[in-house]
Each structure stands twice: as C-alpha cells, then as structure tokens.
Scaffold this motif. Structure first.
Motif, PDB file in Angstrom:
ATOM      1  N   VAL A  38       0.842  -1.200   0.000  1.00 43.00           N
ATOM      2  CA  VAL A  38       0.000   0.000   0.000  1.00 43.00           C
ATOM      3  C   VAL A  38       0.878   1.251   0.000  1.00 43.00           C
ATOM      4  O   VAL A  38       1.864   1.331   0.740  1.00 43.00           O
ATOM      5  CB  VAL A  38      -0.903   0.031   1.263  1.00 43.00           C
TER       6      VAL A  38
ATOM      7  N   SER B 232      -2.397   7.406  -0.644  1.00 43.09           N
ATOM      8  CA  SER B 232      -3.523   7.391  -1.597  1.00 43.09           C
ATOM      9  C   SER B 232      -4.453   8.565  -1.373  1.00 43.09           C
ATOM     10  O   SER B 232      -4.537   9.101  -0.261  1.00 43.09           O
ATOM     11  CB  SER B 232      -4.343   6.110  -1.424  1.00 43.09           C
TER      12      SER B 232
ATOM     13  N   ALA C  95      -8.586   8.901   3.099  1.00 45.43           N
ATOM     14  CA  ALA C  95      -7.917   9.424   1.895  1.00 45.43           C
ATOM     15  C   ALA C  95      -8.619  10.659   1.334  1.00 45.43           C
ATOM     16  O   ALA C  95      -8.067  11.351   0.483  1.00 45.43           O
ATOM     17  CB  ALA C  95      -7.859   8.323   0.833  1.00 45.43           C
TER      18      ALA C  95
ATOM     19  N   MET D 180      -2.786   3.769   3.484  1.00 40.04           N
ATOM     20  CA  MET D 180      -3.166   4.839   2.550  1.00 40.04           C
ATOM     21  C   MET D 180      -2.844   6.227   3.103  1.00 40.04           C
ATOM     22  O   MET D 180      -2.774   7.192   2.356  1.00 40.04           O
ATOM     23  CB  MET D 180      -4.668   4.715   2.224  1.00 40.04           C
TER      24      MET D 180
ATOM     25  N   ALA E 132      -7.124   4.157  -5.015  1.00 40.14           N
ATOM     26  CA  ALA E 132      -6.140   3.921  -3.954  1.00 40.14           C
ATOM     27  C   ALA E 132      -4.931   3.175  -4.516  1.00 40.14           C
ATOM     28  O   ALA E 132      -5.054   2.407  -5.473  1.00 40.14           O
ATOM     29  CB  ALA E 132      -6.776   3.108  -2.824  1.00 40.14           C
TER      30      ALA E 132
ATOM     31  N   VAL F 272      -3.152   0.418  -3.844  1.00 40.74           N
ATOM     32  CA  VAL F 272      -3.147  -0.839  -3.072  1.00 40.74           C
ATOM     33  C   VAL F 272      -2.958  -1.998  -4.036  1.00 40.74           C
ATOM     34  O   VAL F 272      -3.666  -2.097  -5.035  1.00 40.74           O
ATOM     35  CB  VAL F 272      -4.482  -1.049  -2.308  1.00 40.74           C
TER      36      VAL F 272
END
Ligand code: EPU
Length: 432
Positions: free
Chosen positions: A6, A9, A249, A384, A414, A416
């Motif tokens: 991750v 984000s 986020a 994030m 995001a 991820v």
C-alpha cells in the motif's frame, strides 16, 4: 509470501459495489440443512469463509457450488434427504461460524456431534449460551474427546433468555426453533440486520417467525420446510471499510447497494469525525476532505457501533485532530492490531478494554501483520495515510471476508496492490 502493498492514496473517486454480508451468507448456508432439495442463495461473494462453510456442508451431506463474482455471485446447494450430523474438527477449527450448523443438525436429525471451537485472536469464543438454549429445548449434551454431542427425541419449543444478545446464538436457536414442536420465544435476541435476513430466508422456506430484528422473537415450529431462493443483504462491515477509506484518503465515492439504515449509529459517529454519507437510490454517497476530528466511541451489540467496525474507527482516529477514547464492550481482547498501528507511528495506549488515541497528522509505512479479517483490512487502509510503503502480511485473514479488496480499492483510486501468490488457501482459523 502473499501480502498487500500500500502507498499513500487519495483523494478517492468513482463507485464500488458492496457485496453480500458474510455473516448473513454463512448462516443462510447453514439454514439450507433444514430442508432437503435445491436451495439458491444470491449475493454471495467469493471469499474463503464461504468456501470453508461449503466444505463443512459437504462433510454433512449437502453439495454447494458457487457461481459468479461479487454481488452477482450465487450458491446452489443440494441438500439430500439424509444428513450426516457430525461436524469434524478440521473444518470447525477453520471457521468459528461453524457453530451455527448445530441448531439445524439437531432439528433435522435429533442428534449432532460438533467439535468444540477454539479461542481466537480477539479472545475466547464460548458457546455456553448456544448449549444452554438447546438444553431448554430438550437436548442433552455430553463432551468427549474435544467434541460436544447433543441428543433429543424432537426439539421442543421453549422460552430462551439469552444472557447477552449473542449474534450466532440467536441465529442457532432461531434455525432450530423452526422445526421444533411448539412455540419458541427468544428474549434478549440479537437485533443485527443479518438475523432479520436469516429469518427472511427461513420464512421463505415456510417457517413461522415474528419479531426477527427485535430483541423478542417468537417462532412457531412446523413439521417440515421447503428449499429457499433467497438474496442476502449487503455487508455493512464492508460498507464501513470503504467509508473509512474515504474518510482517510478524502474524496467522494458511491457505495452501490450500501444500506444506511443498517448502520445509523456508525454514520452519526463518522459525520462527527468529518465523513459525510448521503443515502440515495443507488446506495450511499460518501465524501470527506481528509481532515478528521476525534470523537469517543463505544462498541455495543446492534444497533450500537459494532465491534467489527472498531479497527476502522481506531485507524481513522489515529490520524484525527485531538484525543479520543474507544471502549470495547463485546470482545474484550479485540485490540491486538493496535500494536501494528503503533509500529506505523500511531499514538495509542490501551488499558483493559479501553484505548486512548492521540491523533497524529500522518502514519509511517512499515511491514505489519493482519491478525484477523477486520484488523487486516484496517491496516491496509492505514497504509493509505502513511508516508512510504506499507506491507500487510497475513492477507489470508482478509480474504476470508473480502473479495478482491485490493482491486476494489484500486478501482476508486487507492494505491493498493497484492504481491506474492494470487489467491491464498485457507490457513489460520477464521475469526468471523
Ligand atoms: N458469548 C458467550 N457465550 C456464548 C456466545 C457468546 O459468552 O455462548 C460472548 C462472546 O464471548 C462475546 C459476546 O458474547 O463476548 C458476543 O459474541 P457473539 O456471540 O454475538 O459473537 P459471534 O456471534 O460469535 C458474530 C460475528 C462476528 C461479530 C460478532 C459481534 C458471525 C459469524 N460472526 O460473532 O463477526 O464480531 O457477532 O457482532 O456472525 C467478523 O465478521 O469478522 C466477526 C468477527
């Protein structure tokens, strides 16, 4: 090793469809045991817990096949006339929710043997309320070699007063009562929307149930039930996961099919933190600026803030302005993931069932480990709002409750990803 990778984000945008509720689907699968024939259950996500529950059903006789994905996923379950009422250790140990086959097995076969479920990462998971309720309904239990064996002529309707509104104990007694002789009353019943959903499926099978979704449920037993065609409700914990993603986020995301009325108390808390949710015809529109305020939160049985939401709430508070106290009132030991958040720079202290969280502006990426389904998802979200890269191992825990969490977070912007083996087989025991 398989893990989530991750990066920082946000803001997030677009839409994501919320899948069927794990804790409804698993009970509906167990409910199929109550009637021979072909059942169809809709809105079934491709998650490991569904696969394990299907394996458990197969050991008992019914054959389940899963088709489709996400909210288009469905299960066909063929239940034979005769069932084998013995739930083996290897399968019970893999999924705590397996205890919910006990009620249907006793109702169908008049006897059942089930391995005693062990404890898990957020404390012991006793089944005394389940057994006490069935004893009221005429079952005699013996415990031998790690198994509990129950026997009765036919289940008898009874007044069952639960000491605590246990979710699975309510499910178990509700299912058993549908085929009991006479009327069963469940007082202090769990009020979760998934209990009402299970009751909807049972009603479509011919059961006579009043009051599901309230703390007083009455069931008038019938002699036999028919196979069901039932579509499960959307998952409110998955909804909370995506709401927390937006809160952390920032941005605006439509959560398709999400049901605000299943999570009023959480939505109030989120609004106070700065995460805004507007229900519309398609679901729930969530928006946030990424700036969060601290609020105190206590977990309680439904309609309170669910214990399953807590890892997300704690993660939001870890980067909120101010200081908050979070109290756990359902599973005393459910704070293990806090050590992992601390490794990411969160300022959290715990004392008994309370956590004090002093918000910091951002977290710091680190290798961390998922200890259960929700804790794992919360650590992915924490990544994030962390500088650098966060690697979350123990991703098999997350796969038990989420279908393609990384892909769906990526679809709304995001950063991820998954690295290592694509799909993880069942490993550690499930906490659900
Ligand atoms: N309890 C007893 N005796 C019993 C049953 C429960 O003391 O016989 C206690 C438990 O130890 C706990 C409290 O009662 O302190 C509440 O437990 P409950 O029985 O309500 O939990 P559960 O039915 O085992 C379900 C969900 C959990 C969710 C809890 C609370 C399923 C399969 N699991 O567990 O979901 O956290 O209700 O809402 O429905 C998850 O999805 O990740 C998950 C853990």
């Amino acid at each position: 090793m398989d893990r989530f990778v991750v990066g920082p984000s946000g803001p997030l945008s677009g839409s994501v469809t919320i899948n069927g509720a794990k804790n409804s689907v698993l009970k509906c699968m167990a409910a199929s045991l109550l009637a021979p024939g072909r059942h169809r259950i809709g809105n079934v996500p491709a998650i490991t817990d569904v696969t394990i529950m299907a394996d458990l059903l197969a050991a008992l006789g019914p054959v389940a096949s899963h088709h489709g994905k996400g909210s288009d996923g469905w299960l066909e379950i063929d239940v034979p006339d005769g069932i084998q009422p013995i739930a083996p250790y290897e399968l019970v140990e893999r999924i705590r929710a397996s205890i919910v086959v006990l009620g249907p097995l006793l109702a169908r076969a008049g006897h059942a043997v089930i391995s005693l479920p062990g404890g898990d990462d957020f404390g012991g998971r006793p089944i005394d309320m389940h057994l006490g309720a069935f004893e009221k309904m005429g079952v005699e239990f013996t415990t031998e070699h790690g198994n509990v064996a129950g026997r009765c002529d036919r289940l008898m309707g009874a007044k069952v007063v639960l000491e605590f509104p246990s979710h699975t104990a309510t499910d178990n007694v509700l299912m058993a009562a549908t085929l009991a002789k006479g009327t069963t009353v469940i007082e202090n019943a769990a009020r979760e929307p998934e209990v009402a959903d299970l009751a909807d499926m049972l009603t479509s099978m011919g059961a006579r149930i009043e009051g599901a979704g309230t703390s007083h449920i009455e069931v008038e037993g019938v002699d036999s039930l028919e196979p069901a065609d039932h579509r499960c409700i959307p998952d409110r914990v998955e909804t909370a996961t995506f709401l927390a993603a937006v809160g952390l986020a920032g941005g605006e995301v439509l959560l398709r099919d999400a049901r605000a009325e299943h999570m009023d108390m959480l939505l109030q808390k989120l609004a106070a933190m700065g995460v805004h949710c507007v229900p519309n015809a398609d679901g729930l529109l969530a928006s946030a600026t990424g700036h969060l305020e601290s609020v105190d939160v206590s977990t309680l049985p439904y309609p309170g803030v669910a214990t399953d939401y807590k890892p997300f709430v704690v993660t939001l508070l870890a980067v909120a302005d101010g200081v908050a106290v979070v109290s756990e009132n359902v599973f005393a030991g459910r704070f293990r993931y806090v050590d992992e958040l601390r490794r990411m720079g969160a300022r959290i202290t715990t004392e008994g069932h309370h956590a004090v969280i002093r918000g910091v502006p951002r977290l710091s990426g680190a290798p961390v480990k998922a200890t259960d389904i929700r804790a794992g998802a919360a650590l992915v979200l924490a990544g994030m709002v962390a500088d650098g890269t966060t690697e979350v191992s123990g991703s098999d825990h997350v796969d038990r409750g989420y279908e393609d969490l990384a892909g769906r977070l990526r679809a709304i912007g995001a950063d991820v990803d998954r690295s290592g083996a694509a799909e993880s087989p069942a490993g550690a025991a499930s906490d659900g």
